[in-house]
Design a protein around this motif. Structure first.
Motif, mmCIF file in Angstrom:
data_model
loop_
_atom_site.group_PDB
_atom_site.id
_atom_site.type_symbol
_atom_site.label_atom_id
_atom_site.label_comp_id
_atom_site.label_asym_id
_atom_site.label_seq_id
_atom_site.Cartn_x
_atom_site.Cartn_y
_atom_site.Cartn_z
ATOM 1 N N THR A 46 64.215 43.750 46.742
ATOM 2 C CA THR A 46 65.323 43.272 47.563
ATOM 3 C C THR A 46 66.325 44.407 47.708
ATOM 4 O O THR A 46 66.716 45.017 46.712
ATOM 5 C CB THR A 46 65.991 42.056 46.900
ATOM 6 O OG1 THR A 46 65.004 41.032 46.725
ATOM 7 C CG2 THR A 46 67.122 41.522 47.758
ATOM 8 N N VAL A 47 66.706 44.704 48.950
ATOM 9 C CA VAL A 47 67.676 45.764 49.230
ATOM 10 C C VAL A 47 68.653 45.284 50.295
ATOM 11 O O VAL A 47 68.402 44.304 50.990
ATOM 12 C CB VAL A 47 66.984 47.068 49.708
ATOM 13 C CG1 VAL A 47 66.061 47.627 48.634
ATOM 14 C CG2 VAL A 47 66.236 46.860 50.993
ATOM 15 N N ASP A 48 69.755 45.995 50.418
ATOM 16 C CA ASP A 48 70.721 45.681 51.473
ATOM 17 C C ASP A 48 70.142 46.004 52.841
ATOM 18 O O ASP A 48 69.316 46.916 52.985
ATOM 19 C CB ASP A 48 72.012 46.481 51.271
ATOM 20 C CG ASP A 48 72.800 46.017 50.064
ATOM 21 O OD1 ASP A 48 72.708 44.825 49.705
ATOM 22 O OD2 ASP A 48 73.507 46.849 49.474
ATOM 23 N N ARG A 49 70.602 45.299 53.850
ATOM 24 C CA ARG A 49 70.132 45.509 55.213
ATOM 25 C C ARG A 49 70.317 46.965 55.646
ATOM 26 O O ARG A 49 69.459 47.543 56.312
ATOM 27 C CB ARG A 49 70.870 44.570 56.175
ATOM 28 C CG ARG A 49 70.403 44.734 57.605
ATOM 29 C CD ARG A 49 71.210 43.868 58.577
ATOM 30 N NE ARG A 49 70.737 44.082 59.918
ATOM 31 C CZ ARG A 49 69.879 43.301 60.543
ATOM 32 N NH1 ARG A 49 69.406 42.222 59.950
ATOM 33 N NH2 ARG A 49 69.492 43.577 61.773
ATOM 34 N N VAL A 51 70.051 49.653 54.038
ATOM 35 C CA VAL A 51 68.982 50.515 53.517
ATOM 36 C C VAL A 51 67.775 50.447 54.448
ATOM 37 O O VAL A 51 67.202 51.468 54.819
ATOM 38 C CB VAL A 51 68.593 50.102 52.084
ATOM 39 C CG1 VAL A 51 67.370 50.861 51.599
ATOM 40 C CG2 VAL A 51 69.770 50.312 51.138
ATOM 41 N N TRP A 80 64.171 38.456 55.873
ATOM 42 C CA TRP A 80 65.605 38.418 55.558
ATOM 43 C C TRP A 80 65.883 37.246 54.629
ATOM 44 O O TRP A 80 65.436 36.136 54.862
ATOM 45 C CB TRP A 80 66.438 38.268 56.824
ATOM 46 C CG TRP A 80 66.275 39.404 57.762
ATOM 47 C CD1 TRP A 80 65.786 39.349 59.023
ATOM 48 C CD2 TRP A 80 66.597 40.781 57.531
ATOM 49 N NE1 TRP A 80 65.767 40.595 59.586
ATOM 50 C CE2 TRP A 80 66.261 41.497 58.694
ATOM 51 C CE3 TRP A 80 67.109 41.484 56.450
ATOM 52 C CZ2 TRP A 80 66.442 42.875 58.806
ATOM 53 C CZ3 TRP A 80 67.279 42.859 56.558
ATOM 54 C CH2 TRP A 80 66.962 43.535 57.728
ATOM 55 N N LEU A 81 66.623 37.518 53.580
ATOM 56 C CA LEU A 81 67.074 36.466 52.680
ATOM 57 C C LEU A 81 68.300 35.791 53.301
ATOM 58 O O LEU A 81 68.964 36.375 54.159
ATOM 59 C CB LEU A 81 67.415 37.060 51.314
ATOM 60 C CG LEU A 81 66.225 37.696 50.583
ATOM 61 C CD1 LEU A 81 66.706 38.421 49.326
ATOM 62 C CD2 LEU A 81 65.194 36.642 50.235
ATOM 63 N N ASP A 83 71.222 35.501 52.335
ATOM 64 C CA ASP A 83 72.470 36.261 52.170
ATOM 65 C C ASP A 83 72.512 37.544 53.006
ATOM 66 O O ASP A 83 73.442 38.326 52.907
ATOM 67 C CB ASP A 83 72.726 36.574 50.700
ATOM 68 C CG ASP A 83 71.696 37.505 50.080
ATOM 69 O OD1 ASP A 83 70.802 38.012 50.814
ATOM 70 O OD2 ASP A 83 71.772 37.726 48.860
ATOM 71 N N GLY A 84 71.462 37.788 53.823
ATOM 72 C CA GLY A 84 71.446 38.957 54.699
ATOM 73 C C GLY A 84 70.731 40.167 54.135
ATOM 74 O O GLY A 84 70.501 41.138 54.847
ATOM 75 N N ARG A 85 70.385 40.120 52.853
ATOM 76 C CA ARG A 85 69.632 41.230 52.281
ATOM 77 C C ARG A 85 68.177 41.166 52.736
ATOM 78 O O ARG A 85 67.710 40.144 53.215
ATOM 79 C CB ARG A 85 69.704 41.206 50.752
ATOM 80 C CG ARG A 85 71.092 41.484 50.218
ATOM 81 C CD ARG A 85 71.150 41.419 48.705
ATOM 82 N NE ARG A 85 70.707 40.102 48.263
ATOM 83 C CZ ARG A 85 70.163 39.860 47.070
ATOM 84 N NH1 ARG A 85 69.996 40.832 46.197
ATOM 85 N NH2 ARG A 85 69.793 38.634 46.742
ATOM 86 N N ALA A 86 67.486 42.288 52.578
ATOM 87 C CA ALA A 86 66.094 42.375 52.995
ATOM 88 C C ALA A 86 65.177 42.176 51.801
ATOM 89 O O ALA A 86 65.438 42.683 50.710
ATOM 90 C CB ALA A 86 65.827 43.740 53.623
ATOM 91 N N TRP A 87 64.101 41.474 52.046
ATOM 92 C CA TRP A 87 63.048 41.288 51.060
ATOM 93 C C TRP A 87 61.851 42.049 51.579
ATOM 94 O O TRP A 87 61.322 41.734 52.645
ATOM 95 C CB TRP A 87 62.756 39.806 50.908
ATOM 96 C CG TRP A 87 61.918 39.437 49.727
ATOM 97 C CD1 TRP A 87 62.056 39.871 48.450
ATOM 98 C CD2 TRP A 87 60.819 38.530 49.725
ATOM 99 N NE1 TRP A 87 61.118 39.288 47.641
ATOM 100 C CE2 TRP A 87 60.343 38.451 48.402
ATOM 101 C CE3 TRP A 87 60.203 37.763 50.699
ATOM 102 C CZ2 TRP A 87 59.272 37.656 48.039
ATOM 103 C CZ3 TRP A 87 59.139 36.960 50.332
ATOM 104 C CH2 TRP A 87 58.680 36.912 49.025
#
Length: 103
Positions: A46-49, A51, A80-81, A83-87
């Motif tokens: 899981t990383v921030d969008r 990234v 996309w999770l 909360d907006g983060r990327a999976w």
């Protein structure tokens, strides 16, 4: 229809109307005409969008959608999770390479 019958805590990524990537523990038998292949060779991070935006050369999917393509030059699946983060899901063999390139 079978996805709705999965136990709680099972994550699914639908890449096509007839293709679902199911992430969860153990072996599941879904029945019907389902083709089920158990696969233990994938990892997820899981990383921030931001990234993902820096490391893709293709249009990112809308929230709630999924896609597959190269992320930092590594073949991966992206969702996309809430909360907006990327999976990001990729083959375990690529995990170290992906992590190094995303830094």
């Amino acid at each position: 229809a079978l996805v709705a019958t999965l136990p709680p805590g099972i994550a699914t990524l639908r890449f096509a109307p007839d293709e679902v990537f199911v992430v969860g523990p153990g072996t599941m038998r879904l029945g019907g005409d389902t083709i089920f292949e158990a696969e233990a060779g994938y990892v997820a991070i899981t990383v921030d969008r931001a990234v993902v935006e820096r490391h893709t050369e293709w249009p990112l999917p809308a929230p709630g959608a999924v896609a597959q393509g190269a992320i930092a030059g590594v073949p991966a699946k992206l969702a996309w999770l809430p909360d907006g983060r990327a999976w990001i899901v990729t083959h375990a063999a690529y995990a170290d390479e992906l992590l190094d390139r995303l830094r």
